[in-house]
Design a protein around this motif. Sequence first.
Motif, short mmCIF file in Angstrom:
data_model
loop_
_atom_site.label_atom_id
_atom_site.label_comp_id
_atom_site.label_asym_id
_atom_site.label_seq_id
_atom_site.Cartn_x
_atom_site.Cartn_y
_atom_site.Cartn_z
N THR A 111 0.84 -1.21 0.00
CA THR A 111 0.00 0.00 0.00
C THR A 111 0.87 1.25 0.00
O THR A 111 2.05 1.22 0.35
CB THR A 111 -0.92 0.04 1.24
N ALA A 112 0.24 2.36 -0.39
CA ALA A 112 0.87 3.68 -0.33
C ALA A 112 -0.25 4.72 -0.29
O ALA A 112 -1.39 4.44 -0.68
CB ALA A 112 1.78 3.92 -1.52
N THR A 113 0.08 5.92 0.21
CA THR A 113 -0.92 6.98 0.34
C THR A 113 -0.34 8.30 -0.17
O THR A 113 0.81 8.63 0.12
CB THR A 113 -1.37 7.15 1.80
N ILE A 114 -1.15 9.04 -0.90
CA ILE A 114 -0.79 10.39 -1.36
C ILE A 114 -1.93 11.33 -0.99
O ILE A 114 -3.09 11.02 -1.23
CB ILE A 114 -0.57 10.43 -2.88
N SER A 115 -1.60 12.49 -0.42
CA SER A 115 -2.62 13.50 -0.08
C SER A 115 -2.22 14.84 -0.67
O SER A 115 -1.06 15.24 -0.62
CB SER A 115 -2.76 13.62 1.44
N PHE A 116 -3.21 15.55 -1.22
CA PHE A 116 -2.97 16.86 -1.83
C PHE A 116 -4.30 17.57 -2.00
O PHE A 116 -5.37 16.99 -1.81
CB PHE A 116 -2.26 16.71 -3.18
N THR A 117 -4.23 18.85 -2.37
CA THR A 117 -5.43 19.65 -2.65
C THR A 117 -5.56 19.86 -4.15
O THR A 117 -4.58 20.21 -4.82
CB THR A 117 -5.37 21.01 -1.94
N ALA A 118 -6.75 19.64 -4.67
CA ALA A 118 -7.01 19.82 -6.10
C ALA A 118 -7.18 21.31 -6.39
O ALA A 118 -8.26 21.87 -6.19
CB ALA A 118 -8.26 19.05 -6.52
N ASN A 119 -6.12 21.94 -6.86
CA ASN A 119 -6.12 23.40 -6.98
C ASN A 119 -6.49 23.91 -8.36
O ASN A 119 -7.19 24.91 -8.49
CB ASN A 119 -4.74 23.96 -6.60
N THR A 120 -6.01 23.26 -9.41
CA THR A 120 -6.10 23.82 -10.76
C THR A 120 -7.08 23.04 -11.62
O THR A 120 -6.95 21.82 -11.79
CB THR A 120 -4.72 23.83 -11.43
#
Length: 294
Positions: A111-120
Amino acid sequence: MSVTKPALQILEISLLVVLAIPMFSPTHTFYPTAHASTKTISLVGNLVGYYYYWNSTNPTIAVTQGDSITLALSSSDGAPHRFLLDFDGDGVSDTTDCPSTDQCSSSFTTTATISFTANTVGTYMYYCTIHYPYMAGHFNIQAAPAPGFSIEANPTSLSFQQGSSGTSIMALTSLNGFSGSLALSGSASPLGPTVSFSSTSVTLSSGGKATSNMTVSATEGLYGSVASGNYSVNVTATSGSLSRSATVQVTVGSSDSSPSGTLNLPLNVLVGVAVVIIAVVAVTVLLVRRKTAK
């Protein structure tokens, strides 16, 4: 060994065809659109036939600008995968700009996890850099919905007799962060009943709610009551160029207090008329007696 130009063109076309197959598969699925929220999206590397796919279908992922996104990545059978979300469009081979521009994971077999904000706002490609071009899909960031408001009537229908009235509550709700003042107006069709509000100006805060009581009246007048029958009352809330409406159906029943079409006078008017008639009769009798006595 040298490669001729026609051979290179054939190779390029072949690669484009291979890449297009998973993108336009009949089993291509869509995630529901989020609305400025926190959203977790699961992507699993699956072996389908001879090739790997994300979630077996390489789903198109749709989110809204401003959403907080968490990608929960996993491998279904322990095969290694590496995820890349290509925001700058420089292709599957460039992972040097992660996470400053693109979003990518390290190679994982569990497993792996990525977190971010959808800006564009835009449409971007996501890949598994190890199993490209098969593990590839579209990531859509949609524009956030414009601020607005809604209006609802409760109840949506009223029924009362001639000479009476009914009340419906107008509920106003802020949508997508709207805040401001709303002007309320109402009208009946066909004309007849009168429409009034406990407040014709309502202020909404962002995410807030407010109400105003609307009263529809079929009260008596000097020349009769509002005609019995069915009416449609349209209520409009306006703020600048934004306008929303709600409709209340109204039924006015016939009153039994007087026959249809007759003069319908309130009691105080009838008493006044009677007093005037009696006074006129008394004066007339007095004048006649005086004239006779002469």
